[in-house]
Scaffold this active site. Structure first.
Site, PDB file in Angstrom:
ATOM      1  N   PHE A  49      32.323  37.666  54.619  1.00 42.92           N
ATOM      2  CA  PHE A  49      33.344  38.619  55.062  1.00 42.92           C
ATOM      3  C   PHE A  49      32.706  39.967  55.419  1.00 42.92           C
ATOM      4  O   PHE A  49      32.816  40.931  54.669  1.00 42.92           O
ATOM      5  CB  PHE A  49      34.403  38.801  53.965  1.00 42.92           C
ATOM      6  CG  PHE A  49      35.220  37.564  53.705  1.00 42.92           C
ATOM      7  CD1 PHE A  49      35.693  36.781  54.750  1.00 42.92           C
ATOM      8  CD2 PHE A  49      35.529  37.170  52.398  1.00 42.92           C
ATOM      9  CE1 PHE A  49      36.452  35.636  54.508  1.00 42.92           C
ATOM     10  CE2 PHE A  49      36.284  36.034  52.155  1.00 42.92           C
ATOM     11  CZ  PHE A  49      36.738  35.258  53.212  1.00 42.92           C
ATOM     12  N   TYR A 102      47.784  43.524  42.093  1.00 39.48           N
ATOM     13  CA  TYR A 102      47.082  43.002  40.915  1.00 39.48           C
ATOM     14  C   TYR A 102      46.478  44.150  40.100  1.00 39.48           C
ATOM     15  O   TYR A 102      46.659  44.250  38.880  1.00 39.48           O
ATOM     16  CB  TYR A 102      45.992  42.006  41.360  1.00 39.48           C
ATOM     17  CG  TYR A 102      44.981  41.688  40.279  1.00 39.48           C
ATOM     18  CD1 TYR A 102      45.347  40.962  39.153  1.00 39.48           C
ATOM     19  CD2 TYR A 102      43.653  42.134  40.389  1.00 39.48           C
ATOM     20  CE1 TYR A 102      44.417  40.695  38.154  1.00 39.48           C
ATOM     21  CE2 TYR A 102      42.721  41.868  39.404  1.00 39.48           C
ATOM     22  CZ  TYR A 102      43.106  41.147  38.292  1.00 39.48           C
ATOM     23  OH  TYR A 102      42.188  40.891  37.315  1.00 39.48           O
ATOM     24  N   SER A 152      40.185  45.352  34.456  1.00 33.45           N
ATOM     25  CA  SER A 152      39.343  45.028  35.603  1.00 33.45           C
ATOM     26  C   SER A 152      38.832  46.300  36.261  1.00 33.45           C
ATOM     27  O   SER A 152      39.519  47.327  36.280  1.00 33.45           O
ATOM     28  CB  SER A 152      40.192  44.237  36.605  1.00 33.45           C
ATOM     29  OG  SER A 152      39.531  44.139  37.835  1.00 33.45           O
ATOM     30  N   LYS A 160      47.223  45.780  36.144  1.00 29.90           N
ATOM     31  CA  LYS A 160      46.209  46.027  35.096  1.00 29.90           C
ATOM     32  C   LYS A 160      46.294  47.475  34.622  1.00 29.90           C
ATOM     33  O   LYS A 160      46.206  47.764  33.433  1.00 29.90           O
ATOM     34  CB  LYS A 160      44.802  45.729  35.637  1.00 29.90           C
ATOM     35  CG  LYS A 160      44.538  44.256  35.854  1.00 29.90           C
ATOM     36  CD  LYS A 160      44.425  43.525  34.523  1.00 29.90           C
ATOM     37  CE  LYS A 160      44.437  42.039  34.674  1.00 29.90           C
ATOM     38  NZ  LYS A 160      44.543  41.290  33.431  1.00 29.90           N
TER      39      LYS A 160
HETATM   40  P1  NAD Z   1      41.760  32.376  34.417  1.00 34.06           P
HETATM   41  O1  NAD Z   1      42.875  32.207  35.378  1.00 34.06           O
HETATM   42  O2  NAD Z   1      40.664  31.382  34.427  1.00 34.06           O
HETATM   43  O3  NAD Z   1      42.327  32.479  32.926  1.00 34.06           O
HETATM   44  C1  NAD Z   1      43.579  33.016  32.636  1.00 34.06           C
HETATM   45  C2  NAD Z   1      44.321  32.007  31.778  1.00 34.06           C
HETATM   46  O4  NAD Z   1      45.588  32.531  31.425  1.00 34.06           O
HETATM   47  C3  NAD Z   1      44.571  30.687  32.515  1.00 34.06           C
HETATM   48  O5  NAD Z   1      44.104  29.624  31.717  1.00 34.06           O
HETATM   49  C4  NAD Z   1      46.089  30.625  32.685  1.00 34.06           C
HETATM   50  O6  NAD Z   1      46.575  29.315  32.614  1.00 34.06           O
HETATM   51  C5  NAD Z   1      46.567  31.495  31.526  1.00 34.06           C
HETATM   52  N1  NAD Z   1      47.843  32.183  31.735  1.00 34.06           N
HETATM   53  C6  NAD Z   1      48.245  32.929  32.792  1.00 34.06           C
HETATM   54  N2  NAD Z   1      49.482  33.417  32.572  1.00 34.06           N
HETATM   55  C7  NAD Z   1      49.872  32.969  31.356  1.00 34.06           C
HETATM   56  C8  NAD Z   1      51.046  33.132  30.569  1.00 34.06           C
HETATM   57  N3  NAD Z   1      52.094  33.840  31.013  1.00 34.06           N
HETATM   58  N4  NAD Z   1      51.100  32.555  29.352  1.00 34.06           N
HETATM   59  C9  NAD Z   1      50.050  31.835  28.888  1.00 34.06           C
HETATM   60  N5  NAD Z   1      48.933  31.630  29.588  1.00 34.06           N
HETATM   61  C10 NAD Z   1      48.833  32.195  30.806  1.00 34.06           C
HETATM   62  O7  NAD Z   1      41.188  33.844  34.636  1.00 34.06           O
HETATM   63  P2  NAD Z   1      39.898  34.512  34.019  1.00 34.06           P
HETATM   64  O8  NAD Z   1      38.934  34.701  35.129  1.00 34.06           O
HETATM   65  O9  NAD Z   1      39.472  33.824  32.784  1.00 34.06           O
HETATM   66  O10 NAD Z   1      40.488  35.955  33.678  1.00 34.06           O
HETATM   67  C11 NAD Z   1      40.947  36.283  32.396  1.00 34.06           C
HETATM   68  C12 NAD Z   1      41.534  37.677  32.424  1.00 34.06           C
HETATM   69  O11 NAD Z   1      40.553  38.583  32.908  1.00 34.06           O
HETATM   70  C13 NAD Z   1      42.726  37.822  33.382  1.00 34.06           C
HETATM   71  O12 NAD Z   1      43.668  38.665  32.790  1.00 34.06           O
HETATM   72  C14 NAD Z   1      42.129  38.470  34.617  1.00 34.06           C
HETATM   73  O13 NAD Z   1      43.075  39.256  35.313  1.00 34.06           O
HETATM   74  C15 NAD Z   1      41.040  39.335  34.000  1.00 34.06           C
HETATM   75  N6  NAD Z   1      39.933  39.602  34.910  1.00 34.06           N
HETATM   76  C16 NAD Z   1      39.291  38.558  35.536  1.00 34.06           C
HETATM   77  C17 NAD Z   1      38.259  38.809  36.426  1.00 34.06           C
HETATM   78  C18 NAD Z   1      37.551  37.680  37.126  1.00 34.06           C
HETATM   79  O14 NAD Z   1      36.928  37.914  38.151  1.00 34.06           O
HETATM   80  N7  NAD Z   1      37.587  36.448  36.642  1.00 34.06           N
HETATM   81  C19 NAD Z   1      37.872  40.124  36.685  1.00 34.06           C
HETATM   82  C20 NAD Z   1      38.532  41.165  36.031  1.00 34.06           C
HETATM   83  C21 NAD Z   1      39.568  40.877  35.137  1.00 34.06           C
HETATM   84  C1  UD1 Z   2      37.967  40.338  44.043  1.00 34.37           C
HETATM   85  C2  UD1 Z   2      39.224  41.171  44.059  1.00 34.37           C
HETATM   86  C3  UD1 Z   2      39.220  42.065  42.835  1.00 34.37           C
HETATM   87  C4  UD1 Z   2      39.118  41.216  41.553  1.00 34.37           C
HETATM   88  C5  UD1 Z   2      37.858  40.361  41.652  1.00 34.37           C
HETATM   89  C6  UD1 Z   2      37.696  39.439  40.487  1.00 34.37           C
HETATM   90  C7  UD1 Z   2      39.796  41.398  46.445  1.00 34.37           C
HETATM   91  C8  UD1 Z   2      39.933  42.343  47.576  1.00 34.37           C
HETATM   92  N1  UD1 Z   2      39.268  41.922  45.292  1.00 34.37           N
HETATM   93  O1  UD1 Z   2      36.891  41.245  43.986  1.00 34.37           O
HETATM   94  O2  UD1 Z   2      40.393  42.858  42.798  1.00 34.37           O
HETATM   95  O3  UD1 Z   2      39.040  42.048  40.411  1.00 34.37           O
HETATM   96  O4  UD1 Z   2      37.914  39.576  42.849  1.00 34.37           O
HETATM   97  O5  UD1 Z   2      38.683  38.451  40.457  1.00 34.37           O
HETATM   98  O6  UD1 Z   2      40.156  40.229  46.545  1.00 34.37           O
HETATM   99  N2  UD1 Z   2      32.886  37.230  49.845  1.00 34.37           N
HETATM  100  C9  UD1 Z   2      32.493  36.535  50.964  1.00 34.37           C
HETATM  101  N3  UD1 Z   2      32.981  35.278  51.144  1.00 34.37           N
HETATM  102  C10 UD1 Z   2      33.851  34.689  50.280  1.00 34.37           C
HETATM  103  C11 UD1 Z   2      34.248  35.418  49.124  1.00 34.37           C
HETATM  104  C12 UD1 Z   2      33.755  36.691  48.953  1.00 34.37           C
HETATM  105  O7  UD1 Z   2      31.716  37.040  51.781  1.00 34.37           O
HETATM  106  O8  UD1 Z   2      34.268  33.546  50.511  1.00 34.37           O
HETATM  107  C13 UD1 Z   2      32.328  38.584  49.612  1.00 34.37           C
HETATM  108  C14 UD1 Z   2      33.367  39.686  49.522  1.00 34.37           C
HETATM  109  O9  UD1 Z   2      33.619  40.240  50.775  1.00 34.37           O
HETATM  110  C15 UD1 Z   2      32.687  40.675  48.554  1.00 34.37           C
HETATM  111  C16 UD1 Z   2      31.857  39.770  47.630  1.00 34.37           C
HETATM  112  O10 UD1 Z   2      31.690  38.545  48.336  1.00 34.37           O
HETATM  113  O11 UD1 Z   2      31.820  41.514  49.249  1.00 34.37           O
HETATM  114  C17 UD1 Z   2      32.529  39.483  46.290  1.00 34.37           C
HETATM  115  O12 UD1 Z   2      33.845  38.989  46.544  1.00 34.37           O
HETATM  116  P1  UD1 Z   2      34.761  38.413  45.364  1.00 34.37           P
HETATM  117  O13 UD1 Z   2      34.000  37.423  44.559  1.00 34.37           O
HETATM  118  O14 UD1 Z   2      36.044  37.957  45.976  1.00 34.37           O
HETATM  119  O15 UD1 Z   2      34.995  39.672  44.413  1.00 34.37           O
HETATM  120  P2  UD1 Z   2      35.582  41.128  44.743  1.00 34.37           P
HETATM  121  O16 UD1 Z   2      35.848  41.298  46.185  1.00 34.37           O
HETATM  122  O17 UD1 Z   2      34.671  42.104  44.106  1.00 34.37           O
END
Ligand code: NAD
Ligand code: UD1
Length: 335
Positions: free
Chosen positions: A217, A148, A124, A152
């Site tokens: 926010f 978190y 991430s 990572k």
């Molecule tokens: P998600 O929660 O939709 O998908 C993760 C999946 O992993 C879920 O289906 C959950 O049930 C499964 N899971 C969690 N722990 C497990 C375990 N111990 N064993 C088996 N299954 C397990 O999340 P996502 O948005 O698809 O994210 C996928 C990956 O990408 C995650 O590692 C997350 O940290 C990373 N990531 C996500 C974002 C984002 O904004 N979505 C951003 C950066 C990184």
């Molecule tokens: C958040 C996490 C980040 C994670 C990412 C993806 C925090 C502080 N950071 O990032 O670590 O990798 O999600 O899962 O939680 N916002 C609003 N109203 C809302 C939600 C968000 O105004 O209800 C604003 C936030 O202030 C920000 C932007 O929208 O400026 C994006 O927010 P969000 O989608 O939560 O992503 P990140 O903050 O980038």
């Protein structure tokens, strides 16, 4: 090639499964369903018209993983499984270290036991922390600001050590920026349990009437319109990035951290305006104080992905909003 996807029923895993299957890869999914729904499996088979074996399994169960890796003669693993709430990670750090770091170690042990050395990790942009300069490139210092993010970074450090220890390993750590959007079918998308933390799913639920209004926010940041700016990337672009990374690690050994972002920064108000066009509605909003731990602005330098993977994001913000809304509207119909 046979590819195992951990967390394969989650948001990013499910979209990657579709793209892999369409490109002829055999996909096997494992997920413990802690943040996903079993219905997604049927929808994946419906979209692709292909069988996709699924096992409900926790990745910390190493011996069960070994069985699955052998049964399907897996060639490479894409590791999405993880917990991703920044807020929860600060109240339950042990749960996050156990799942995100312990889970990764368990998976690597299982792979090693089966002589599988091709690995893609979901990292991430949060590993970078407070920007010392922007855009973040992969050489930017790594100082995550929350638990978190630390899980990572620890997983990345383990992967780097593993790659150094044995030249058979070929590992990409893909640092995602802000994934948004859904598959064009509207059948799969982001399905957060409980009240969403992230902006796009929150906006979707306000538009569908599930939530009364959107909290903004902070509107007093030093950004283009005072709201936070982020690099939103379409989940289908992200999915294609994984296929490109898979091709890359087939040919290159070592450890490669790579940003997956667009390089474009977009404000909260810009996203809302685009979404209102997609859903033909007005999003009710209330400006609140800044969310603790939020950064004003960050976005990716996407050059390394372009150079190494020959990949770049192709879809725009409007397409993210259109597809997110299509998925949300479908969900509401099926309730
Ligand atoms: P998600 O929660 O939709 O998908 C993760 C999946 O992993 C879920 O289906 C959950 O049930 C499964 N899971 C969690 N722990 C497990 C375990 N111990 N064993 C088996 N299954 C397990 O999340 P996502 O948005 O698809 O994210 C996928 C990956 O990408 C995650 O590692 C997350 O940290 C990373 N990531 C996500 C974002 C984002 O904004 N979505 C951003 C950066 C990184
Ligand atoms: C958040 C996490 C980040 C994670 C990412 C993806 C925090 C502080 N950071 O990032 O670590 O990798 O999600 O899962 O939680 N916002 C609003 N109203 C809302 C939600 C968000 O105004 O209800 C604003 C936030 O202030 C920000 C932007 O929208 O400026 C994006 O927010 P969000 O989608 O939560 O992503 P990140 O903050 O980038």
């Amino acid at each position: 090639m046979n590819i195992l996807l951990t967390g394969g029923l989650g948001f990013i895993g499910s979209h990657t499964a579709v793209v892999l299957a369409e490109q002829g890869y055999q996909v096997v999914l494992v997920d413990n369903l802690c943040n996903s729904e079993i219905e997604t499996h049927a929808n994946l088979e419906l979209i692709t018209g292909k069988e996709m074996p699924f096992h409900e399994l926790d990745i910390r169960h190493t011996t069960a993983l070994v069985r699955i890796l052998k049964e399907y003669q897996v060639d490479a693993v894409i590791h999405f499984a993880g917990l991703k709430s920044v807020a929860e990670s600060s109240t339950e750090p042990l749960k996050y270290y156990d799942n995100n770091v312990g889970g990764t170690i368990s998976l690597l042990e299982a792979m090693k036991a089966c002589d599988i050395y091709h690995f893609i990790f979901s990292s991430s942009a949060t590993v970078y922390g407070v920007p010392q300069y922007l855009p973040y490139d992969e050489d930017h210092p790594l100082v995550p600001m929350n638990t978190y993010g630390k899980t990572k970074l620890q997983a990345e450090e383990i992967l780097q050590d593993v790659a150094r220890s044995d030249s058979r390993w070929s590992i990409a750590a893909l640092r995602y920026f802000n994934p948004a959007g859904a598959h064009e079918s509207g059948l799969i998308g982001e399905l957060p349990k409980g009240v969403p933390n992230n902006l796009m799913p929150y906006v979707c639920q306000v538009a569908s009437g599930k939530l009364p209004y959107l909290n903004i926010f902070g509107d007093d940041y030093d950004t283009k319109d005072g709201t936070g700016e982020r690099d939103y990337i379409h989940v289908m672009d992200l999915a294609e990035g994984h296929v490109a990374a898979l091709r890359f690690i087939e040919k290159n050994i070592g450890f490669y951290p790579i940003n997956l972002g667009t390089g474009i920064s977009c404000s909260v108000y810009e996203l809302i305006n685009a979404f209102e066009k997609s859903a033909n509605c007005t999003i009710v909003k209330k400006v609140q104080s800044r969310r603790s731990g939020d950064l004003p602005i960050y976005f990716a330098c996407a050059d390394k992905a372009k150079d190494l993977l020959a990949w770049h994001a192709k879809r725009d913000l409007q397409s993210m909003c259109d597809s997110s809304w299509k998925f949300q509207a479908n969900l509401a119909k099926n309730l």
